[in-house]
Design a protein around this motif. Structure first.
Motif, PDB file in Angstrom:
ATOM      1  N   TYR A 268       0.863  -1.185   0.000  1.00 30.40           N
ATOM      2  CA  TYR A 268       0.000   0.000   0.000  1.00 30.40           C
ATOM      3  C   TYR A 268       0.896   1.231   0.000  1.00 30.40           C
ATOM      4  O   TYR A 268       1.845   1.322   0.784  1.00 30.40           O
ATOM      5  CB  TYR A 268      -0.892  -0.026   1.240  1.00 30.40           C
ATOM      6  N   ILE A 345      -7.590  -1.138   4.370  1.00 31.42           N
ATOM      7  CA  ILE A 345      -6.509  -1.672   3.528  1.00 31.42           C
ATOM      8  C   ILE A 345      -5.427  -2.296   4.410  1.00 31.42           C
ATOM      9  O   ILE A 345      -4.965  -3.419   4.160  1.00 31.42           O
ATOM     10  CB  ILE A 345      -5.918  -0.563   2.640  1.00 31.42           C
ATOM     11  N   THR A 351      -2.585  -7.397   2.468  1.00 29.85           N
ATOM     12  CA  THR A 351      -1.635  -6.284   2.536  1.00 29.85           C
ATOM     13  C   THR A 351      -0.393  -6.725   3.290  1.00 29.85           C
ATOM     14  O   THR A 351      -0.471  -7.163   4.442  1.00 29.85           O
ATOM     15  CB  THR A 351      -2.268  -5.067   3.234  1.00 29.85           C
TER      16      THR A 351
END
Length: 466
Positions: A268, A345, A351
């Motif tokens: 991310y 996220i 992630t």
């Protein structure tokens, strides 16, 4: 302004006075939820624009469902909202200074609200951002009021700044001085340095200090601050998402993409809400991400202006982040040009890393979810947070050393940093430490955990007999 109807005096009410920048608004709104969960009325104050900003961007819970949080839209004269300058050699968001200066106009309406609540309540606790310290002085006018400074930075960063200001001669900062020295040069604009200097004398009215951290994370540094009546009540962000009725909101498409990716495989990338990056740097970053071969979600948007509702999101025309680039990375990368659900996220099992500017809000959200960080600080406390992440906690890797802050980070350096975090043996060790730290941080909120205990201690302190 929302009217408060009180039939009998509550034992205590809290006034929250946030600083009008996203990372500050967000943290104090999260603290409002934590205090409200103990049936303590909280009055969150600011301009209509910034209250609206805080509410629409909150993640993990819905402030409209918490009946003990009362929002007060205080009048604020019009202020300038110039665009950010992505080519400035100092990345501090100097374009927001007119907004910061305008906060002085909140003092009179805040004083009026303070008078009303002090009359109607047995005790009033005013929790103000350390950059809104004029609020602390209002507590001096009432015997049933007291002020607490909220620091939106890490305990390590706070001590590091203080250690630097004292010329590195304070014995109580030995744990800070063990690390390489770090200058504040390039961290702030001159105008903001002057703004901060005006806050310090006004903080003399405070009776305590609150940090968005926990002893699991920064126990050594919090112990140094122990004589200052400190409460470490963090992480303030929800650590279990889906709080309140947030499940009713439409899920962001980037989360649907993450659902299809392998565990811990996606990086991310976000530089926060007030960092402006040049087209040249965006091009190098885009190329480096593509060459890394890693999956990623990249938030590409213009930095906030003082009034976010008056701006148009930048499409970054002229950079490599255009439709052609999106075609090249399709399936492996996602570009988000609007507001990203960062907490969701970071909490997603797919992630595996966060390329971050290392604002404290982003750092502690990432740590609480056990996600390692590729540290690329831009301004303010971020270089110190990056040092905490990489040198102290060892849950991240460095993208660019602060001493090289005016240089463009090449595509090759971006590629190398991304691959180091995501696929190297060193990155795997960093990831394991981040995951272990995340478990410890989340346990701080279990019954008997350090943050759970400190919140109860603070509630007991402000609720004591007048």
């Amino acid at each position: 302004m929302e009217k408060t109807s009180v039939h009998e005096k509550p034992t205590v009410v809290v006034i929250m006075v946030p600083f009008p920048a996203q990372g500050h608004l967000n943290q104090l709104l999260h603290l409002s939820r934590l205090i409200s969960d103990h049936a303590v009325p909280v009055h969150y104050v600011g301009s209509a624009t910034h209250n609206r900003q805080a509410k629409i961007r909150v993640q993990g819970w819905n402030p409209e469902t918490i009946s003990t949080i009362h929002f007060h839209d205080l009048p604020l004269p019009p202020f300038s909202t110039p665009p950010p300058n992505p080519n400035s050699p100092i990345k501090f968001p100097d374009h927001l200074q007119p907004t910061f200066d305008a906060t002085a106009h909140l003092r009179k309406p805040l004083a009026d609200l303070f008078k009303t609540l002090c009359t109607a309540s047995q005790r009033v606790a005013i929790i103000h951002d350390s950059l809104m310290s004029f609020a602390a002085q209002e507590s001096d006018n009432y015997t049933n009021a007291e002020a607490f400074a909220f620091h939106s930075v890490s305990a390590y960063a706070y001590l590091s700044f203080e250690w630097e200001a004292l010329g590195g001669h304070s014995d109580k900062h030995l744990k800070v001085s063990d690390l390489p020295p770090l200058s504040s040069e390039g961290c702030f604009s001159n105008r903001f340095m002057e703004f901060m200097a005006r806050q310090l004398p006004m903080m003399a009215s405070c009776t305590g200090h609150i940090y968005n951290t926990c002893r699991t994370l920064e126990g050594d540094y919090l112990n140094i601050l122990a004589h200052e009546n400190v409460w470490a009540i963090g992480p303030m962000n929800p650590i279990v998402l889906g709080y309140g009725d947030s499940d009713s909101h439409a899920r962001h498409t980037c989360l649907e993409w993450l659902d299809k990716q392998p565990e811990k495989s996606a990086l991310y990338i976000s530089f926060g809400t007030n960092t402006a990056i040049s087209d040249e740097q965006i091009t190098e970053l885009a190329t480096g991400l593509e060459r890394s071969g890693q999956r990623f979600i990249w938030v590409v948007r213009e930095a906030d202006r003082g009034d976010i509702f008056s701006q148009v999101e930048s499409e970054m025309k002229g950079s490599e982040v255009d439709e052609e680039y999106e075609k090249k990375i399709r399936g492996r990368g996602v570009i988000v040009r609007d507001w990203a659900p960062q907490l969701e996220i970071l909490a997603h099992p797919s992630t595996g890393g966060f390329l971050s500017h290392c604002g404290w809000n982003s750092c502690i959200e990432s740590m609480s979810m056990g996600v390692p960080i590729a540290a690329w600080p831009m301004h303010s406390d971020q270089p110190r947070n990056a040092m905490l992440v990489t040198d102290v906690l060892r849950i991240g890797v460095t993208v660019r050393e602060w001493i090289r802050r005016e240089e463009i980070v090449s595509a090759a350096d971006v590629e190398g940093s991304v691959r180091k975090l995501m696929v190297s043996e060193e990155g795997k060790n960093v990831g394991r430490r981040a995951e272990e730290l995340g478990v410890g941080i989340r346990e701080a909120w279990l019954d008997g955990g350090c943050s759970h205990a400190e919140l109860h201690s603070f509630i007991a302190h402000i609720s004591r007999a007048v």
